[in-house]
Scaffold this active site. Structure first.
Site, PDB file in Angstrom:
ATOM      1  N   GLY A 231       0.849  -1.182   0.000  1.00 19.76           N
ATOM      2  CA  GLY A 231       0.000   0.000   0.000  1.00 19.76           C
ATOM      3  C   GLY A 231       0.884   1.230   0.000  1.00 19.76           C
ATOM      4  N   SER A 232       0.291   2.395   0.145  1.00 18.71           N
ATOM      5  CA  SER A 232       1.102   3.613   0.171  1.00 18.71           C
ATOM      6  C   SER A 232       0.219   4.833   0.378  1.00 18.71           C
ATOM      7  CB  SER A 232       1.873   3.824  -1.152  1.00 18.71           C
ATOM      8  OG  SER A 232       2.715   2.753  -1.440  1.00 18.71           O
ATOM      9  N   ASN A 233       0.831   5.908   0.836  1.00 16.35           N
ATOM     10  CA  ASN A 233       0.239   7.242   0.778  1.00 16.35           C
ATOM     11  C   ASN A 233       1.190   8.138  -0.007  1.00 16.35           C
ATOM     12  OD1 ASN A 233      -1.757   6.544   2.872  1.00 16.35           O
ATOM     13  ND2 ASN A 233      -0.049   6.745   4.293  1.00 16.35           N
ATOM     14  N   ASN A 506      -4.286   4.584  -2.152  1.00 13.78           N
ATOM     15  CA  ASN A 506      -4.653   3.266  -2.691  1.00 13.78           C
ATOM     16  C   ASN A 506      -6.111   3.112  -3.072  1.00 13.78           C
ATOM     17  OD1 ASN A 506      -2.398   2.179  -0.244  1.00 13.78           O
ATOM     18  ND2 ASN A 506      -1.901   2.329  -2.407  1.00 13.78           N
ATOM     19  N   ARG A 535      -8.392   5.430   5.348  1.00  8.08           N
ATOM     20  CA  ARG A 535      -7.046   6.005   5.171  1.00  8.08           C
ATOM     21  C   ARG A 535      -7.055   7.094   4.106  1.00  8.08           C
ATOM     22  NH1 ARG A 535      -2.636   3.993   2.347  1.00  8.08           N
ATOM     23  NH2 ARG A 535      -3.567   1.913   2.195  1.00  8.08           N
TER      24      ARG A 535
END
Length: 782
Positions: A231-233, A506, A535
């Site tokens: 995942g990631s931001n 995501n 998120r």
């Protein structure tokens, strides 16, 4: 201009037709170090700054430095890609999951041996760019292999995980390309490895049926791209939202902490040609996420489905034949043999049979969608990234970019990103979101015309196409402007340039900026007008709250990512306390009432809320106000204190903690930590369900709490531009640079992460030379 299609031994490899045979390449030989040279300068926390006169030399220094820090993890990957895990470690043990989803060494070996037997990677790297590797990619890869081999030859191996191991061997340029190829396939073939290896036709009177109804399969398809380990931001801020009117970028990828899919930090320089700092996945010769003097970028795992399925209608009485355009066609049967270690240490050849159609390999499922091979039908997987070795081309092109416009051109020209978005900012104050990746050429119109009955359901729900294999016209064809047959045209993807901000956590492209929702794109790319994860909402709320107080500075962005705001707590803690008091539970109510609604290491009540909320999210009646497409950032909301599922979740969580002798108000860091050489290091952050930007996923152990962190924030960078050629940067490698427990850089940045500390980036030459404790290593090939 269209490229010729590759064909190997007259059959399609991994579902895409491939060239006539090409001559053997020097890539299969051990590379010579002759003429290669590099300088490696190590600054604080063991960060290497590698300078060379050309790409081969740059790869030489990079491979050497990477092996110094993470030799055993990289070497494990080489064994995996050569299909030799069963030979050294036995067939039943599990690989580390970094290069495929195989559950056993045998399944992994069969899969990668089939790839190697096909010669597909050799054919692809022999093809000219842009379909094959650029000349610079070949050179840096050749140099990387030579540098890795040099470190191996020097024999200064201290990591007990592989010191003296028989499987520790030199590598070739081909090994480097094979790793990039495997990473590209992770979103499709790599996530269905067991299901490809295990596929077999029904025998005799065997009757197979799906465990799912079509409606259940369509519902399950919503999770077909879910990956808890990835995942990631990313947040890119432009001139209208920064204090200095220039660009600002946060990159916060979430990746595994322990296996070979870790990031490794580096700074690469070829004077006058290339100057880039950032991080690459282990084994990558190039920076995958980073910045130049005026441009910074990061990636987030995208929602696009990077594969399609094809439903085959089988010939009655012959489950290994199928109909295409009214004619019978045989499945291709290929036997794959691997060497397997026996209990007495001897080796025994073990053979498995793989099956494929013109559309690709037969699979028995794409988890969690069940796709059994029956006497009536079977399913083939078409993976366009199974003919993609262009990831390093894209990374090098981005490493040269100076503006977001350069980046957009690079993405469209190289077409090498398999399963990620790109978020970027530059010194002009431009912010960019672009989801340009390698997806099947399945437009909405094509899907409507060619999907099977099940495919219409799964495509609508999840963007998963299941095409009608009885019609050859329903195989994805070449689109204008593509460098590879069967992939979506680059101009069909969502791109957003803004002067204020863009974000991604995501979810799909739709809400990259709520002021300008992106609509009208093909379903295979992502969903629109749909509820966002907590998120995603957390990131948008954090940005809007910051801008409500004033424009962004670099320290503001640093505070944002490590604030450990618990958005679920902000939305539901007050209501949960009210519900708790109605239930007359006593102590838990007081603990939740005093909780600061963060996931900091010292936060009391965070652990109780976490265990409760994980269970409560299954409730269908959690919120009074449902999702509203006109207010997507703030809905759903208004916690329902009358939810019986939520009430049970709270009671269960309290019982769980008490049964483990864990105080309800225990500080989070006492029970969420990692151990490094016997040292227990508290870790803040929290799980996906809580909507915490600083995502941390750890294993729950009754009686102990969350112990070893498995995945989460990895290489974090905040890059600000202030008008000169030296970006103002802060970085952090949460699990530290080295996996070697004897290294001084095995836990140093992990301790820093525990305290919310940062490393000051050193990009310009005078910044590097002034680093305290600077260590210089000169390499020269013989």
């Amino acid at each position: 201009m269209p490229r010729p299609l590759l064909r190997v031994a007259g059959t399609a490899v991994l579902g895409v037709a491939l060239l006539a045979p090409v001559p053997a390449s020097a890539a299969t030989e051990l590379p010579s170090e002759r003429g290669m040279s590099a300088t490696i300068r190590y600054t604080e926390y063991g960060i290497p700054h590698i300078t060379a006169k050309d790409y081969a030399g740059l790869g030489y220094g990079t491979g050497y430095a990477a092996a110094k820090d993470n030799l055993c993890l990289i070497a494990q990957g080489v064994v995996t890609l050569r299909g030799e895990r069963s030979k050294y470690f036995g067939p039943e043990a599990a690989p580390d999951g970094s290069l495929s989803s195989a559950s056993t060494n045998l399944a992994s070996d069969v899969f990668f041996t089939s790839v190697n037997d096909s010669g597909i990677v050799e054919k692809l790297i022999a093809a000219p760019a842009p379909y094959g590797p650029a000349a610079e990619t070949r050179e840096i890869s050749r140099g990387w292999a030579a540098g890795y081999n040099r470190f191996l030859r020097e024999g200064e191996i201290t990591d007990p995980a592989c010191k003296g191991a028989a499987w520790l061997r030199p590598v070739t340029e081909l090994d480097v390309h094979r790793r990039g190829y495997a990473l590209a396939m992770l979103g499709a073939s790599g996530r269905s490895t067991d299901q490809i290896v295990a596929a077999a036709p029904p025998g005799g009177n065997e009757v197979r049926r799906s465990t799912q109804s079509p409606q259940e399969a369509a519902k399950a398809a919503r999770n077909v791209m879910a990956d808890g380990a990835m995942g990631s931001n990313a947040i890119a801020v432009g001139s209208q939202a920064t204090a200095n009117g220039r660009g600002l970028l946060l990159g916060n990828p979430h990746y595994p902490w322990h296996n070979g899919r870790r990031f490794w930090q580096m700074h690469q320089t070829i004077p006058g040609k290339l100057d880039v700092s950032g991080a690459g996945l282990l084994g990558s010769p190039a920076v995958n996420i980073g910045h130049t003097s005026t441009f910074a970028w990061s990636h987030t795992v995208a929602t696009g489905v990077p594969f399609s399925l094809t439903e085959l209608r089988l010939v009655p009485g012959d489950p290994t034949s199928y109909f295409v355009d009214g004619k019978k066609e045989k499945l291709t049967k290929r036997q794959v043999t691997v060497q397997v270690k026996q209990q007495d240490g001897s080796l025994k050849p073990v053979a498995r049979t793989l099956w494929r159609s013109r559309y690709g390999p037969i699979v028995t499922s794409v988890p969690p969608v069940d796709l059994p091979w029956t006497t009536w039908n079977a399913y083939a997987l078409t993976d366009p990234n199974a003919t993609n070795v262009r990831l390093a081309n894209t990374s090098l092109a981005l490493s040269k970019a100076q503006t977001t416009d350069d980046a957009l051109r690079a993405l469209k020209q190289t077409q090498g990103l398999p399963w990620v978005n790109t978020i970027a900012a530059d010194s002009r104050g431009r912010a960019l979101f672009a989801q340009i990746q390698v997806l099947p050429n399945v437009t909405d119109e094509f899907a409507d015309r060619c999907n099977s009955l099940l495919g219409h359901l799964t495509f609508r729900q999840a963007g998963l196409a299941i095409l009608d294999g009885t019609r050859s016209s329903c195989a994805p064809g070449r689109a204008p402007g593509t460098v590879q047959p069967g992939i979506l045209a680059p101009d069909r993807y969502p791109v957003l340039h803004r002067a204020d901000y863009v974000t991604n956590s995501n979810d799909s492209y739709w809400l990259s900026n709520p002021r300008q929702p992106l609509n009208g794109y093909d379903r295979i790319i992502g969903d629109e007008d749909a509820e966002r994860t907590l998120r995603t909402r957390s990131g948008l709320v954090a940005v809007q709250d910051r801008l409500g107080q004033g424009r962004f500075t670099r320290p503001d962005m640093q505070d944002l990512v490590f604030a450990n705001r618990n958005i679920a707590g902000e939305l539901a803690a007050e209501g949960s306390v009210k519900m708790c008091r109605e239930m007359r539970l006593g102590e838990p109510c007081d603990v939740l009432a005093k909780w600061d609604k963060t996931a900091d290491t010292g936060s009391r009540g965070a652990l109780l809320f976490d265990r409760y909320w994980r269970k409560a999210t299954a409730a269908w009646d959690l919120w009074k106000t449902p999702f509203d497409v006109s207010d997507p950032v703030n809905t759903p909301r208004d916690f329902n204190t009358a939810s019986w599922a939520a009430r049970k979740a709270l009671v269960d969580a309290v019982g769980e903690l008490r049964a483990s002798n864990i105080p309800l108000d225990a500080p989070l860091g006492d029970h969420q930590y990692v151990i490094r050489n016997g040292e227990r290091i508290p870790v803040g952050g929290g799980t996906e369900d809580l909507g915490i930007l600083n995502k941390i996923e750890a294993r729950w152990t009754p009686g102990q709490g969350y112990t070893e962190v498995g995945t989460g924030s990895s290489y974090v960078q905040v890059v600000s531009f202030d008008g000169d050629r030296c970006p103002d940067t802060r970085t952090l490698m949460t699990y530290s640079q080295s996996a070697d427990p004897t290294s001084p850089h095995y836990a140093d940045q992990t301790r820093l992460f525990s305290k919310k500390g940062w490393v000051t980036g050193r990009f310009c030459q005078d910044e590097i030379t002034k680093a305290p404790g600077l260590k210089v290593v000169q390499l020269s090939g013989r």
